[in-house]
Scaffold this motif. Structure first.
Motif, short mmCIF file in Angstrom:
data_model
loop_
_atom_site.label_atom_id
_atom_site.label_comp_id
_atom_site.label_asym_id
_atom_site.label_seq_id
_atom_site.Cartn_x
_atom_site.Cartn_y
_atom_site.Cartn_z
N LEU A 7 0.96 -1.31 -0.06
CA LEU A 7 0.01 0.12 -0.09
C LEU A 7 0.85 1.13 0.09
N TYR A 65 -2.24 0.34 -4.57
CA TYR A 65 -2.47 -0.99 -3.69
C TYR A 65 -1.78 -1.98 -4.79
N SER A 73 -5.76 -0.88 -7.24
CA SER A 73 -6.47 0.05 -6.81
C SER A 73 -7.32 0.66 -7.77
#
Lengths: 257, 400
Positions: A7, A65, A73
């Motif tokens: 992340l 991500y 993401s």
């Protein structure tokens, strides 16, 4: 090989009328294969939002991500569904078994959506049920099982598709302390067998079962380190409860063991 | 998406709430049953009409003269003109007979036979119509020419008035005694008012009974079914030549009459089926309504499935299959009910008419009814299914 979960600078911002709520406020975190990580935080700390994003149930407002090196993401609904199906296994507080399906059919579900042929699906599901010790109960309906057994079925379901990450959201929240410990022991066993486990909880006594603790508060990571470190279980200021973000408040229903 | 599992799930959820399932399907059941009953009865009617036309003779051409054309009372067609026509076109016309419906009272001894139809015809009638003599003889040229008081009776009269031994006996027709010279073969079932309750006398006598010297109705027979249209044209030309006005006569072939009847029947059936189809529409809306409720009730299940990797089309497919299954079962129940009702109604009608009437649905009708009901389920299931497929998994998982 890079990290399993990466992340980077993650923001999740909700617009509540005029005010802006930052459920995640610049979170960066990496998790490697074989780790057992507990994400801990009070109600409103942003841990549920983090879990939703890690679980590909939600997308961040900004930031990236990467799961297994894939940028997930910015995916749409169906692409995320495929990632969930192939790479993630969920264990929920409320077990979330489908009451009308029997144990085997419940465990087969992720394999069904993966498009496995009948026989393979059955074999893989039965094997997962063996691992949780419920193979003999495969014809039972969830309502015929105890809470602990139901949670084991949901663990079998999470395992069935051989996911990269097992994501457990307050897995002991609805169980008494003894069965809760059993379930945690099981997660530890899975971790020893090489599975990556991410545990989301508000409870320090559960979090310490993991190797690593990531503590969230107000959308920030305030601690990230080994669970044996005394600092890992230091409760931050208790007033944190008052700045209730209002999202992902499943833990409010949790029964403290 | 796995069809069998969705299908089994659909059956399961129907079985767990039988009352609700039945009420959901009721609209479809009633609609399909109504369509099946209407089509079955329509088929029965069609068969009955067909067989009656068959009896009447499919080569038959009816000619009716309604007036004279303008004010020229001298214009008229005589039976001889018609005979001449048959002689002139033997390749198209095989025979003709005047056909006069006589207003006459039939009496035998002290018994009145009010229902008996009295017809006047010529000796050719046996070749044109479908009457066959069982015993004795039919009318002959000499009877017609000399207005002899002789008659041929149907099997009913023979049984009722003469106990089966009418040949040579006397019967009163509007006061005059007529000798029975022939008895016809049974055509229907020898009951009062049926085809067998009839009596034929020379058309000359019949015209006199009616108080006229004109014959306004003829029966021609064409050489075969295909010649009927040409034959009709020939007759029309001849009539137009005399009357100079195509409105005063009518020439109708049996095939045309059958077509006209069929068209009428079809129109009627279409209207009835369309009305019944409204019930199918209502049934579809009922299914949509229940499916919307079901989607709300199962929000959590949808969330679980999505979290496990179900795509939109998987969820959509599941609910569409469920709606389709519901309406398909409704359709099957409706077909069963419709067939039972049709058999019952057919029996009642058959009893009333005293004839072989069987209401039966066609395979096509059953197939279409089933297909339409499944189609309606899928059509009206789409909206709720689409709604389900678009649920956000996080919200759905948190739903209680």
């Amino acid at each position: 090989m890079g990290h399993l979960i990466e992340l980077k600078d993650l923001y999740k911002i909700y617009q509540m009328g005029d005010s802006e709520v930052r459920a995640l406020d610049g979170v960066s975190l990496t998790i490697d294969r074989g780790e057992f990580v507990a994400i801990v935080g009070q109600s409103g700390s942003g841990k549920s939002t983090a879990m939703n994003i890690i679980g590909c149930l939600d997308v961040p407002t900004s930031g990236s991500y990467h799961l297994n090196g894939i940028d997930v993401s910015t995916m749409d609904d169906d692409q995320q569904a495929e990632i969930r199906n192939k790479m993630l296994g969920f264990i929920f507080q409320q077990y979330n078994l489908i009451p009308k399906l029997n144990v085997l059919e419940n465990v087969e579900l992720p394999l069904l959506y993966a498009g496995l042929p009948n026989a393979d699906r059955r074999d893989a599901a039965m094997e997962a049920l063996h691992r949780v010790g419920l193979a003999d109960k495969y014809k039972h309906l969830p309502s015929q099982l105890s809470g602990g057994q139901q949670q084991r079925v949901s663990i079998a379901r999470a395992l069935a598709g051989a996911p990269s990450v097992i994501l457990a959201d307050e897995p002991t929240g609805a169980l008494d302390s003894r069965t809760g410990r059993e379930v945690l022991g099981f997660l530890q066993k899975l971790n020893h067998e090489g599975n990556t486990v991410v545990l989301i909880t508000h409870d320090n006594s559960i979090a310490v079962k993991a190797q690593r603790i990531v503590r969230l508060q107000d959308g920030h990571i305030i601690y990230d380190g080994d669970s044996s470190d005394p600092a890992a279980v230091v409760q931050p200021n208790e007033d944190a409860e008052d700045t209730d973000v209002g999202f992902g408040d499943q833990e409010e229903k949790a029964v403290m063991p | 998406m796995n069809f069998t599992q969705s299908f089994r799930l659909a059956i399961k959820s129907l079985l767990t709430s039988k009352m609700r399932a039945l009420l959901t399907m009721l609209g479809i059941i009633i609609g399909v049953a109504a369509v099946i009953v209407i089509i079955s009865l329509g088929n029965g009617m069609q068969d009955m009409l067909d067989s009656q036309f068959e009896k009447l003779g499919s080569n038959l051409i009816q000619v009716q003269i309604m007036g004279r054309g303008g004010d020229a009372s001298s214009r008229s067609i005589s039976p001889d003109d018609m005979y001449a026509l048959v002689d002139k076109y033997p390749q198209y016309l095989s025979g003709v007979s005047p056909y006069v419906n006589a207003q006459a009272a039939v009496r035998c001894g002290t018994e009145d036979y009010d229902q008996t139809s009295v017809y006047g015809c010529s000796e050719n009638f046996v070749n044109v119509g479908t009457a066959t003599v069982a015993s004795g003889r039919f009318l002959q040229y000499i009877d017609v020419e000399r207005l002899q008081n002789v008659c041929v009776i149907g099997s009913y009269l023979n049984q009722a008035a003469f106990k089966g031994d009418g040949l040579g006996k006397t019967i009163q027709i509007t006061g005059s005694p007529y000798t029975v010279i022939g008895i016809l073969e049974e055509n229907g079932d020898s009951t009062e008012g049926s085809d067998d309750d009839c009596l034929y006398i020379p058309y000359t006598n019949a015209a006199r009974l009616n108080g006229t010297s004109h014959v306004n109705f003829y029966l021609f027979s064409a050489t075969d079914r295909n010649a009927a249209a040409t034959a009709k044209g020939i007759i029309e030309n001849r009539l137009l030549k005399t009357f100079q006005d195509s409105d005063v006569y009518m020439v109708v072939t049996a095939a045309e009459m059958m077509d006209a009847m069929n068209t009428m029947m079809n129109t009627m059936m279409t209207v009835l089926v369309a009305i019944a189809a409204i019930s199918l529409l209502v049934g579809g809306i009922g299914i949509m309504n229940i499916m919307l409720v079901s989607v709300t009730e199962r929000t959590r299940e949808i969330g679980i499935r999505k979290s496990l990797g179900a795509k939109r089309r998987d969820i959509r497919g599941q609910f569409i299959i469920e709606a389709g299954t519901t309406s398909a079962i409704g359709g099957m129940l409706g077909i069963g009910l419709g067939v039972l009702l049709a058999i019952a109604a057919g029996g009642v009608i058959g009893n009333m008419m005293g004839e072989g009437f069987s209401a039966h649905p066609t395979i096509t009708a059953v197939g279409v009814a089933f297909g339409v009901s499944v189609g309606i389920g899928i059509l009206f299931g789409y909206l709720p299914a689409n709604k389900a497929s678009k649920l956000n998994p996080i919200d759905a998982l948190r739903y209680d």
